[in-house]
Design a protein around this motif. Structure first.
Motif, short mmCIF file in Angstrom:
data_model
loop_
_atom_site.label_atom_id
_atom_site.label_comp_id
_atom_site.label_asym_id
_atom_site.label_seq_id
_atom_site.Cartn_x
_atom_site.Cartn_y
_atom_site.Cartn_z
N VAL A 25 0.93 -1.12 0.30
CA VAL A 25 0.08 -0.02 0.39
C VAL A 25 0.35 0.91 0.19
N LEU A 26 2.18 1.49 0.44
CA LEU A 26 2.79 2.07 0.64
C LEU A 26 3.45 2.55 -0.63
N GLU A 27 3.83 1.95 -1.10
CA GLU A 27 4.29 1.96 -2.75
C GLU A 27 3.03 2.29 -3.64
N LEU A 28 1.82 2.26 -3.80
CA LEU A 28 0.55 2.09 -4.16
C LEU A 28 0.40 3.39 -4.12
N LEU A 29 0.97 4.16 -2.73
CA LEU A 29 0.96 5.16 -2.82
C LEU A 29 2.16 6.10 -2.46
N GLY A 30 3.03 5.84 -3.03
CA GLY A 30 4.31 6.35 -3.51
C GLY A 30 5.14 6.61 -2.53
N GLY A 31 5.87 5.44 -1.50
CA GLY A 31 6.47 5.74 -0.65
C GLY A 31 5.71 6.35 0.85
#
Length: 368
Positions: A25-31
């Motif tokens: 989820v963090l990757e999908l939101l840009g880290g």
């Protein structure tokens, strides 16, 4: 830029599973580096309701908190964990102990704080810890709610208002429509920079403390808590604007509740949909028009009572009751039903399951 909400499957609270889902989820939101910078002071704001063990599913799971902590610690070391449950907060040490967060904080070397100091923002006392944090990561627990239908991202920030203030609001705002503006006010005073919802084991039915545990197996995250709640409503089978806080926040421009304007990343709504999600037994009384609600209250009677065999005489319910309708004595516990608001603060805060709801024949036929 369009609002983004990220969803990932997560089958349990094992370290590897949590690392994978949170990383997704963090990757999908840009880290996470997009939201937190080195040296910033970060407040982790879980949902702690009462002194319950992790397996009871009432509070944000301690291993979920640990997994988020580890990712934040990779960026900054100035981290604190804190919340202000309902009532006077006199049992906050017991809540931290039984919920498992005290052990997590000690093992991870992170400060566990109490919201015992506040500053007035308008008419609201707001925890100084929240106001002084550079960033806030909100970690709600996804549950049904007696008054509001569900509790998740927006309502979790109600916890930045410390002490008995929250319970007293039920005396002036007993219905979900009346309470919604207050919840949105609290959310907007210090909006979290990121909300990550623990929906791995959720609660439906008579939530947020006496419902049925469900293995819903996902986490959901966004910078916009209103968007998170809107997606969660659709996941349960209702529409986003059925939740009064969504409508209130959307109308005030505080968040996005229109699903057409939200980009859902990762899992889809249909892939995590909970078709048989149940809501509180008193839902109809809170959602019906005034005349119908009045008739329902005559026919579908719900009465709060205390199970003397389970009551430990801690008096948390008595102190939390905004209507002063409960009296706890050594040999007998009483509820003055003429004063009771059915706000369910007593049932929420009781750590022993001693607060029960007795139902009329019609209510039993409808809800069992």
């Amino acid at each position: 830029m369009r609002t983004q909400v990220a969803i990932a499957r997560c089958h349990g609270y094992q370290k590897e599973e949590l690392d994978k889902a949170l990383g997704r989820v963090l990757e999908l939101l840009g880290g996470l580096e997009k939201f937190i910078k080195p040296g910033e002071r970060v407040l982790i704001k879980p949902n702690f309701l009462s002194a319950r063990k992790p397996e009871e599913g009432v509070n944000t799971h301690p291993e979920f908190i640990r997994a988020v902590l580890k990712k934040v610690k990779a960026i900054t070391s100035d981290i604190m964990i804190g919340d202000s449950p309902g009532g006077f907060g006199k049992n906050i040490d017991e809540i931290y102990e039984r919920s498992g967060v005290k052990q997590v904080a000690q093992e991870e070397g992170v400060a566990l704080v109490k919201f015992d100091k506040s500053r007035k923002i308008g008419r609201y006392p707001v925890a100084v810890c929240a106001l002084e944090a550079d960033k806030i990561i909100s970690l709600p627990k996804f549950k049904s709610h007696d008054i509001m239908l569900i509790t998740a991202a927006v309502k979790n920030m109600y916890g930045v208002l410390p002490g008995i203030f929250k319970a007293k609001q039920h005396s002036i705002a007993p219905s979900n429509k009346q309470l919604a503006p207050i919840l949105v006010d609290a959310y907007s005073i210090r909006k979290p920079d990121l909300s990550i919802v623990d929906a791995i084991v959720s609660m439906d039915g008579n939530g947020p403390s006496s419902g049925r545990l469900r293995e819903t197996d996902f986490i959901i995250a966004s910078t916009d808590g209103v968007a998170v709640d809107s997606v969660l409503m659709k996941i349960t089978g209702l529409e986003p604007f059925d939740l009064h806080t969504n409508k209130e926040a959307h109308d005030r421009g505080i968040g996005e509740a229109d699903l057409e304007k939200i980009d859902i990343l990762g899992e889809t709504i249909n892939s995590v949909k909970v078709d048989d999600f149940r809501f509180s037994e008193i839902r109809l009384l809170n959602r019906a028009p005034k005349l119908i609600a009045w008739l329902l209250k005559l026919l579908m009677v719900f009465k709060i009572n205390i199970d003397n065999s389970k009551c430990r005489r801690c008096k948390l319910c008595e102190e939390a009751c905004p209507a002063s309708a409960i009296s706890i004595a050594e040999h007998k516990c009483k509820v003055d039903h003429s004063k009771c608001l059915l706000c369910m603060c007593c049932r929420e805060i009781c750590p022993h399951g001693a607060v029960v709801v007795d139902k009329s024949l019609l209510a039993k036929k409808m809800w069992g």
